[in-house]
Design an enzyme around this catalytic site. Sequence first.
Site, PDB file in Angstrom:
ATOM      1  CB  CYS A  16      31.304   9.023  50.704  1.00 30.23           C
ATOM      2  SG  CYS A  16      32.461  10.369  51.041  1.00 30.23           S
ATOM      3  CG  ASP A  48      26.107  24.421  47.532  1.00 28.02           C
ATOM      4  OD1 ASP A  48      26.810  24.093  46.564  1.00 28.02           O
ATOM      5  OD2 ASP A  48      25.113  25.173  47.457  1.00 28.02           O
ATOM      6  CG  ASP A 225      32.996  17.107  46.342  1.00 31.20           C
ATOM      7  OD1 ASP A 225      31.841  17.477  46.642  1.00 31.20           O
ATOM      8  OD2 ASP A 225      33.851  16.825  47.189  1.00 31.20           O
TER       9      ASP A 225
END
Length: 345
Positions: A16, A48, A225
């Site tokens: 990521c 989100d 998360d």
Amino acid sequence: MSESFDLLSTVEYGGCSAKIPASVLESILINLPKVTDPNVLVDIETHDDAGVYRINDELALIVTTDFFPPICSDAYEFGQIAATNSISDVYAMGGEPFLALNIAMFPSTKIPIEVYQRILEGAASVAKESGAIIIGGHTIDDYPPKFGLAVIGKVHPNSVITNAGLKPGQKLILTKPLGTGIIVAGKRLEMVSENGYLEALKWMKILNADGCKVMQNYSVSGATDITGFGLLGHALKMAKASKVNLNINSQSIPYISESYKLVDDGCIPGAAFRNLEYIDEDVNFQNIDYNLKMIMTDAQTSGGLLMGVKSEVAEEAVKELINKELNYTSIIGEVTEGEGKINIY
């Protein structure tokens, strides 16, 4: 040859940390047409983890996708981590994953094709563990390789958990240690111990399924998360979407211990600096240890859940999460009245 091929040799930024900087992404998304369909419960407006669409009064679908370049050396483990990360978006919103598609870019003439097979096998093993079924996918020839899933999950429309669900008075709980991006960078630079690297891999391969169950048990309404924008980047998105302020105790932040020493030795991924630039105007640091500051902005892959829990049951929720072997789980701060700022002390 396929067993010994090191996927980290193909990338400078993996996992990521390869995301486009949050500030750049927001500047593009802000100009997109607004969605007006009343059955769209969550779209890009609150940044989100996934979109949510109501099918009827009992069922809504969570739709998400994630893919990235290799985050580790081994192909099977890359498939496991990429799938765990993709499925995590469904758990972060309180849902249950049930369908998925592979999304892959792989250079079939530069890397043995058996490596790709192992990536798919790793992803399939995690999908099975989660209860989801991979029913297809799409592959194009590209270098360096990238992999992830598009995932569909189920959730009751009244049980959707979002960035915008934090409320003043709640405690903030984080379920996994930070520092995985720093550890992986240390692996590429041959600066990290084998034990440190294996610990980072272990946490990136743990599904957030148990964390999701605890959130539903405690009627959590706000969570996310932690991935590419680091703890503070994602926390800031929650603060803005929920229109609250967050107080975070830097001494309560869970992290893999070796990541602290790696920062001391100058091993700080570029994504941490980009995330720090993104949060700069909205986060107040009060005499914070520099190493902790960089760990809090370190881009995570398949990171833990950050959730807001009612203060009277927060300790009970932490114990429940630790009993599920999420040993680093910690209360890291609290939610207060405000308009989207973070205070770190």
